[in-house]
Scaffold this motif. Structure first.
Motif, PDB file in Angstrom:
ATOM      1  N   GLU A 233       0.946  -1.241  -0.104  1.00  0.00           N
ATOM      2  CA  GLU A 233      -0.088  -0.087  -0.053  1.00  0.00           C
ATOM      3  C   GLU A 233       0.850   1.129  -0.109  1.00  0.00           C
ATOM      4  OE1 GLU A 233      -4.107   1.244   2.096  1.00  0.00           O
ATOM      5  OE2 GLU A 233      -2.882   0.133   3.282  1.00  0.00           O
ATOM      6  N   LYS A 234       2.151   1.118   0.624  1.00  0.00           N
ATOM      7  CA  LYS A 234       2.996   2.451   0.535  1.00  0.00           C
ATOM      8  C   LYS A 234       3.526   2.764  -0.684  1.00  0.00           C
ATOM      9  CE  LYS A 234       4.196   1.283   5.479  1.00  0.00           C
ATOM     10  NZ  LYS A 234       5.337   1.144   6.418  1.00  0.00           N
ATOM     11  N   SER A 235       3.762   1.636  -1.408  1.00  0.00           N
ATOM     12  CA  SER A 235       4.431   1.957  -2.855  1.00  0.00           C
ATOM     13  C   SER A 235       3.542   1.926  -4.011  1.00  0.00           C
ATOM     14  CB  SER A 235       5.514   1.171  -3.063  1.00  0.00           C
ATOM     15  OG  SER A 235       4.991  -0.221  -2.974  1.00  0.00           O
ATOM     16  N   ALA A 236       2.091   1.290  -3.932  1.00  0.00           N
ATOM     17  CA  ALA A 236       1.129   1.104  -4.956  1.00  0.00           C
ATOM     18  C   ALA A 236       0.844   2.719  -5.517  1.00  0.00           C
ATOM     19  CB  ALA A 236       0.114   0.507  -4.641  1.00  0.00           C
ATOM     20  N   SER A 237       0.376   2.560  -6.563  1.00  0.00           N
ATOM     21  CA  SER A 237      -0.241   3.826  -7.493  1.00  0.00           C
ATOM     22  C   SER A 237      -1.452   4.159  -6.864  1.00  0.00           C
ATOM     23  CB  SER A 237      -0.311   3.613  -8.681  1.00  0.00           C
ATOM     24  OG  SER A 237      -1.350   2.731  -9.338  1.00  0.00           O
ATOM     25  N   PRO A 238      -1.833   5.312  -7.066  1.00  0.00           N
ATOM     26  CA  PRO A 238      -3.132   6.096  -6.343  1.00  0.00           C
ATOM     27  C   PRO A 238      -4.225   5.132  -6.893  1.00  0.00           C
ATOM     28  CG  PRO A 238      -1.658   7.784  -6.773  1.00  0.00           C
ATOM     29  CD  PRO A 238      -0.824   6.613  -7.338  1.00  0.00           C
ATOM     30  N   ASP A 239      -4.194   4.822  -8.139  1.00  0.00           N
ATOM     31  CA  ASP A 239      -5.617   4.144  -8.815  1.00  0.00           C
ATOM     32  C   ASP A 239      -5.611   2.846  -7.977  1.00  0.00           C
ATOM     33  OD1 ASP A 239      -6.094   6.279 -10.595  1.00  0.00           O
ATOM     34  OD2 ASP A 239      -5.204   5.357 -12.346  1.00  0.00           O
ATOM     35  N   VAL A 240      -4.469   2.166  -7.877  1.00  0.00           N
ATOM     36  CA  VAL A 240      -4.626   0.615  -7.443  1.00  0.00           C
ATOM     37  C   VAL A 240      -5.178   0.746  -6.043  1.00  0.00           C
ATOM     38  CG1 VAL A 240      -3.311  -1.167  -6.768  1.00  0.00           C
ATOM     39  CG2 VAL A 240      -2.995  -0.377  -8.963  1.00  0.00           C
ATOM     40  N   THR A 241      -4.574   1.899  -5.176  1.00  0.00           N
ATOM     41  CA  THR A 241      -5.044   1.732  -3.563  1.00  0.00           C
ATOM     42  C   THR A 241      -6.486   2.398  -3.739  1.00  0.00           C
ATOM     43  OG1 THR A 241      -4.536   4.084  -3.693  1.00  0.00           O
ATOM     44  CG2 THR A 241      -2.844   2.318  -2.738  1.00  0.00           C
ATOM     45  N   MET A 242      -6.953   3.087  -4.659  1.00  0.00           N
ATOM     46  CA  MET A 242      -8.400   3.668  -4.813  1.00  0.00           C
ATOM     47  C   MET A 242      -8.918   2.202  -5.090  1.00  0.00           C
ATOM     48  SD  MET A 242      -8.156   7.382  -6.405  1.00  0.00           S
ATOM     49  CE  MET A 242      -9.961   7.262  -6.332  1.00  0.00           C
ATOM     50  N   PHE A 243      -8.758   1.500  -6.016  1.00  0.00           N
ATOM     51  CA  PHE A 243      -9.187   0.161  -6.610  1.00  0.00           C
ATOM     52  C   PHE A 243      -9.521  -0.621  -5.285  1.00  0.00           C
ATOM     53  CE2 PHE A 243      -8.638  -4.233  -7.743  1.00  0.00           C
ATOM     54  CZ  PHE A 243      -9.674  -4.430  -8.397  1.00  0.00           C
ATOM     55  N   ASP A 244      -8.446  -0.922  -4.567  1.00  0.00           N
ATOM     56  CA  ASP A 244      -8.518  -1.958  -3.497  1.00  0.00           C
ATOM     57  C   ASP A 244      -9.463  -1.391  -2.552  1.00  0.00           C
ATOM     58  OD1 ASP A 244      -7.199  -4.315  -2.282  1.00  0.00           O
ATOM     59  OD2 ASP A 244      -6.969  -3.044  -0.602  1.00  0.00           O
ATOM     60  N   GLN A 245      -9.661  -0.132  -2.229  1.00  0.00           N
ATOM     61  CA  GLN A 245     -10.623   0.445  -1.145  1.00  0.00           C
ATOM     62  C   GLN A 245     -11.969   0.204  -1.682  1.00  0.00           C
ATOM     63  OE1 GLN A 245      -9.144   4.596  -0.562  1.00  0.00           O
ATOM     64  NE2 GLN A 245      -7.246   3.653   0.117  1.00  0.00           N
ATOM     65  N   ALA A 246     -12.235   0.589  -3.042  1.00  0.00           N
ATOM     66  CA  ALA A 246     -13.450   0.242  -3.541  1.00  0.00           C
ATOM     67  C   ALA A 246     -14.124  -0.979  -3.572  1.00  0.00           C
ATOM     68  CB  ALA A 246     -13.614   0.825  -5.105  1.00  0.00           C
ATOM     69  N   ILE A 247     -13.389  -2.017  -3.378  1.00  0.00           N
ATOM     70  CA  ILE A 247     -13.794  -3.336  -3.392  1.00  0.00           C
ATOM     71  C   ILE A 247     -14.645  -3.744  -2.091  1.00  0.00           C
ATOM     72  CG2 ILE A 247     -13.018  -5.918  -3.107  1.00  0.00           C
ATOM     73  CD1 ILE A 247     -10.532  -4.994  -4.689  1.00  0.00           C
ATOM     74  N   THR A 248     -13.985  -3.373  -0.885  1.00  0.00           N
ATOM     75  CA  THR A 248     -14.888  -3.296   0.271  1.00  0.00           C
ATOM     76  C   THR A 248     -16.076  -2.736   0.312  1.00  0.00           C
ATOM     77  OG1 THR A 248     -13.401  -1.841   1.282  1.00  0.00           O
ATOM     78  CG2 THR A 248     -12.850  -4.402   1.538  1.00  0.00           C
ATOM     79  N   VAL A 249     -16.001  -1.487  -0.207  1.00  0.00           N
ATOM     80  CA  VAL A 249     -17.146  -0.630  -0.278  1.00  0.00           C
ATOM     81  C   VAL A 249     -18.340  -1.427  -1.355  1.00  0.00           C
ATOM     82  CG1 VAL A 249     -18.066   1.603  -1.145  1.00  0.00           C
ATOM     83  CG2 VAL A 249     -15.897   1.482  -0.184  1.00  0.00           C
ATOM     84  N   ALA A 250     -17.850  -1.965  -2.492  1.00  0.00           N
ATOM     85  CA  ALA A 250     -18.941  -2.355  -3.235  1.00  0.00           C
ATOM     86  C   ALA A 250     -19.347  -3.552  -2.648  1.00  0.00           C
ATOM     87  CB  ALA A 250     -18.223  -2.829  -4.622  1.00  0.00           C
ATOM     88  N   ALA A 251     -18.466  -4.392  -2.041  1.00  0.00           N
ATOM     89  CA  ALA A 251     -19.159  -5.733  -1.274  1.00  0.00           C
ATOM     90  C   ALA A 251     -20.014  -5.540  -0.213  1.00  0.00           C
ATOM     91  CB  ALA A 251     -18.149  -6.731  -0.910  1.00  0.00           C
ATOM     92  N   SER A 252     -20.051  -4.289   0.468  1.00  0.00           N
ATOM     93  CA  SER A 252     -20.699  -3.863   1.639  1.00  0.00           C
ATOM     94  C   SER A 252     -22.226  -3.384   1.204  1.00  0.00           C
ATOM     95  CB  SER A 252     -20.035  -3.079   2.441  1.00  0.00           C
ATOM     96  OG  SER A 252     -18.765  -3.353   2.989  1.00  0.00           O
TER      97      SER A 252
END
Length: 313
Positions: A233-252
């Motif tokens: 998470e520290k070195s990932a691109s902003p698009d990838v970190t935002m994508f990862d965060q979007a997964i838990t939001v979508a699943a919820s």
């Protein structure tokens, strides 16, 4: 919206899971990599996240005992990103001892000396095949003499049967080196990568949840071996970190139709292609969501790239 990321938070979330052995939730979980059982941790984005002392390893050590205590499963059905077939589901039928497929290459001998003892169950495997046939699908047994992957213990590698590392590596942390009281059967995911088809792969087995069977689907929400900085998470691109965060939001999402569409739309997210040059590590999410289609959803952990989500609560 806040999700559990620390050990105290995910332990609270595990405690909050309802104890419902009569209808066990289906789980998507981050299955990690062989680095989970490494003896020495190197300084790389992947091992800092997925090494033996990282958050994922610590979470898996908490997850396994919690699942056994709350649900007392009579059997475990597991899907892995590392076993794909086209059209026909393959179902392990390995008898009294499930072999291991060391489907990785170039590691030190230690990684090929790993053990995880467990047994299969013919009745459970045949029940799985029947459920697929009831919905018009195709399925077949995959026996001890059938090739299903590449075994990295030989040079050059040879084909063989067995549980791949997406099963036995996390299971070693979750359940220990030996499980002799609960049979385990693995089923292949759909190689097409189609969300709807993989949703249907899980949905077909939803009845098992009312028969004392724990359904686990393992993958990763970020898996890019060509750009390993995305694993942290520290070195990932902003698009990838935002994508990862979007997964838990979508699943919820509380409404099924909205949740399903939001999960499908994740493959159109700006960060998806960078997180997943190929989709096999992502689609197990759809398998779990399909198996637990009816009911609520709980994000048990939101560890970057390797969350655990319970469907069908």
């Amino acid at each position: 919206m806040s999700f559990p990321k620390t050990q105290s938070e995910w332990r609270t979330a595990l405690d909050a899971l309802p104890s419902t052995p009569e209808k066990i939730p289906a789980f998507f979980f981050g299955h990690g990599s062989p680095m989970l059982i490494a003896r020495q941790v190197t300084n790389s984005p992947m091992t800092s996240t997925m090494g033996p002392g990282g958050d994922l390893a610590n979470f898996l050590r908490d997850l396994g005992p919690a699942l056994r205590a709350k649900y007392k499963p009579k059997g475990i059905v597991v899907f892995s990103a590392h076993w794909e077939t086209i059209g026909v589901r393959h179902v392990t039928d390995y008898g009294d001892r499930n072999p291991l497929l060391m489907d990785y290459f170039g590691f030190e001998p230690y990684y090929y000396q790993q053990t995880f003892e467990s047994k299969g169950n013919r009745a459970l495997a045949e029940r799985i095949i029947l459920l697929y046939k009831e919905v018009g699908g195709e399925a077949k047994l995959s026996g001890i003499n059938e090739n299903r992957g590449w075994d990295g213990r030989t040079s050059p590698p040879r084909q063989g049967p067995g549980f791949d590392h997406g099963v036995f590596v996390p299971f070693k942390l979750m359940f220990g080196d030996k499980v002799d009281d609960v049979p385990i059967v693995q089923v292949s995911i759909e190689r097409s990568g189609d969300p709807e088809q993989n949703w249907a792969v899980g949905k077909a087995l939803s009845k098992l949840r009312e028969e004392g069977i724990l359904i686990l689907a393992g993958g990763l929400t970020v898996h890019n071996l060509h750009d390993r900085k995305q694993f942290s998470e520290k070195s990932a691109s902003p698009d990838v970190t935002m994508f990862d965060q979007a997964i838990t939001v979508a699943a919820s999402k509380s409404q099924l139709d909205e949740r399903k569409q939001s999960l499908f739309d994740l493959m159109k997210h700006d960060g998806f292609a960078q997180a997943h040059p190929s989709v096999e590590h992502f689609v197990p999410l759809y398998v779990a969501a399909g198996a637990g289609e009816e009911g609520g959803v709980q994000v048990v952990s939101a560890i970057y790239s390797a969350p655990t989500i319970a469907f069908g609560i």
